[in-house]
Design a protein around this motif. Structure first.
Motif, PDB file in Angstrom:
ATOM      1  N   ALA A   1       0.814  -1.218   0.000  1.00  0.00           N
ATOM      2  CA  ALA A   1       0.000   0.000   0.000  1.00  0.00           C
ATOM      3  C   ALA A   1       0.843   1.263   0.000  1.00  0.00           C
ATOM      4  O   ALA A   1       0.408   2.319  -0.485  1.00  0.00           O
ATOM      5  CB  ALA A   1      -0.930  -0.007   1.210  1.00  0.00           C
ATOM      6  N   ALA A   2       2.051   1.150   0.535  1.00  0.00           N
ATOM      7  CA  ALA A   2       2.928   2.322   0.601  1.00  0.00           C
ATOM      8  C   ALA A   2       3.660   2.582  -0.713  1.00  0.00           C
ATOM      9  O   ALA A   2       4.291   3.624  -0.879  1.00  0.00           O
ATOM     10  CB  ALA A   2       3.944   2.157   1.731  1.00  0.00           C
ATOM     11  N   GLY A   3       3.594   1.630  -1.641  1.00  0.00           N
ATOM     12  CA  GLY A   3       4.267   1.801  -2.919  1.00  0.00           C
ATOM     13  C   GLY A   3       5.217   0.658  -3.221  1.00  0.00           C
ATOM     14  O   GLY A   3       5.057  -0.453  -2.705  1.00  0.00           O
TER      15      GLY A   3
END
Length: 383
Positions: free
Chosen positions: A44-46
């Motif tokens: 989700a953070a990349g």
């Protein structure tokens, strides 16, 4: 300095020098070849790139340590080798098998027959005796005939010093004994390769030494061992060390030349130092750049007395010269040239880049504190 003194200096200077393979190539005959391995994780953070184009090879019979700080990519690298995880790009070949081209079922069977894996936390089945734990891989792979499994498991426990406790559960023996049992289990199907991920991380010093001594005996029996460790003392006892930083391999010649230097500085040098070759007997002045830092990566670099031809030092792979050294050499009327027999391979950083680096990265100075000021002490050559 006579040849015997020069040889003594080399032994002292590189008491921990290891046999390094070229950092940028893999020999086709290598037992294991990793080529341009990239691993990108997405959440989700990349995106996070854990391995950045790693190329490495391992020969049969080697005992190689893989060292790096937490988050450097050590465990990810091991997962690529074992097939537990898949690279985003790149390939891993073990023997004649490109392991990531197999199905998961074929991979599991291949792994059970060809790799022995030793974990930091032992991973023994708590409800099985040590003997049963060692037999379990034989049951799963079905490579060892059923009638021979118990005898083989007992023999492996005897080999690691646990024959008398074979019928005990893991909880009834010490941590060191559990790790020894895990090593016996890893050998159950007689794999040619052992991969150990922080195998001494949860052990006291004595138990860690016992495990390492066991690994050494296995190398003598022809096994190949790749060991992830955070312990530099253990790493120095292996055949060769791979140093990982931020998902990249540090050039082994640079790591050998500057053992006091931090990983970020070593990685910077890995990126910036360029390969150069001097033909047999060619002078260093033939280089296209004015070097500020040199590391010998192959052949020999010779410092000689151009006036009398009496004094000579031969610098072998892993030796380094910095700008201050080169200036002092010139002041003493000495010359630097490639060895007459094989020439010399170098890694070079030009003087302007070297000076700028030192000005902007004071931490780098600690790894270069022997440059210049103690030249005469290092080389035994007074004015």
């Amino acid at each position: 300095m006579d040849s015997e003194q020069a040889r003594t200096w080399q032994v002292q200077r590189f008491a921990q020098r290891q046999r390094f393979l070229p950092s940028h190539t893999c020999q086709e005959e290598s037992l294991i070849q990793m080529k341009e391995i990239v691993k990108v994780f997405e959440n989700a953070a990349g995106k996070f790139t854990a391995l950045k184009g790693v190329t490495a090879c391992f020969d049969a019979g080697e005992f190689v340590s893989i060292v790096g700080k937490s988050g450097s990519g050590k465990s990810t690298l091991v997962n690529m080798l074992t097939g537990i995880d898949h690279p985003t790009s790149g390939s891993v070949r073990v023997g004649d098998t490109y392991i990531h081209q197999m199905s998961e079922n074929d991979m599991s069977l291949w792994r059970g027959a060809n790799l022995g894996i030793v974990f930091q936390f032992f991973q023994l089945v708590p409800t099985l005796t040590l003997l049963e734990n060692v037999m379990l891989p034989m049951v799963l792979v079905e490579r060892i005939p059923a009638a021979e499994r118990e005898t083989r498991a007992q023999a492996l426990l005897e080999m690691v010093g646990l024959g008398a406790v074979a019928e005990k559960l893991p909880a009834a023996v010490s941590g060191g004994q559990q790790q020894s049992a895990a090593i016996a289990r890893a050998l159950a199907n007689d794999p040619p390769i052992l991969i150990a991920d922080e195998p001494t991380g949860n052990l006291d010093t004595r138990s860690a030494d016992e495990v390492f001594d066991l690994f050494t005996r296995l190398i003598e029996q022809g096994k190949t061992i790749l060991m992830v460790t955070h312990d530099p003392q253990l790493a120095r006892r292996t055949t060769r060390t791979l140093l990982l930083s931020d998902g990249e391999l540090i050039n082994p010649w640079i790591a050998a030349a500057f053992p006091e230097m931090g990983h970020s500085q070593l990685l910077w040098l890995t990126h910036q130092m360029k390969p150069a070759v001097l033909g047999r007997g060619a002078r260093l002045s033939n280089l296209e750049m004015a070097p500020g830092l040199l590391v010998v990566s192959g052949g020999e670099l010779v410092i000689g007395d151009a006036r009398h031809g009496e004094r000579e030092i031969q610098l072998e792979a892993g030796a380094f010269l910095c700008a201050e050294d080169l200036h002092t050499i010139a002041e003493q009327g000495l010359q630097v040239s490639a060895g007459a027999a094989h020439g010399c391979e170098l890694l070079a950083l030009d003087e302007a880049a070297f000076s700028a680096w030192l000005q902007h990265d004071r931490a780098a100075e600690a790894g270069l504190e022997r440059c210049g000021s103690d030249f005469n002490l290092r080389w035994g050559m007074g004015v």
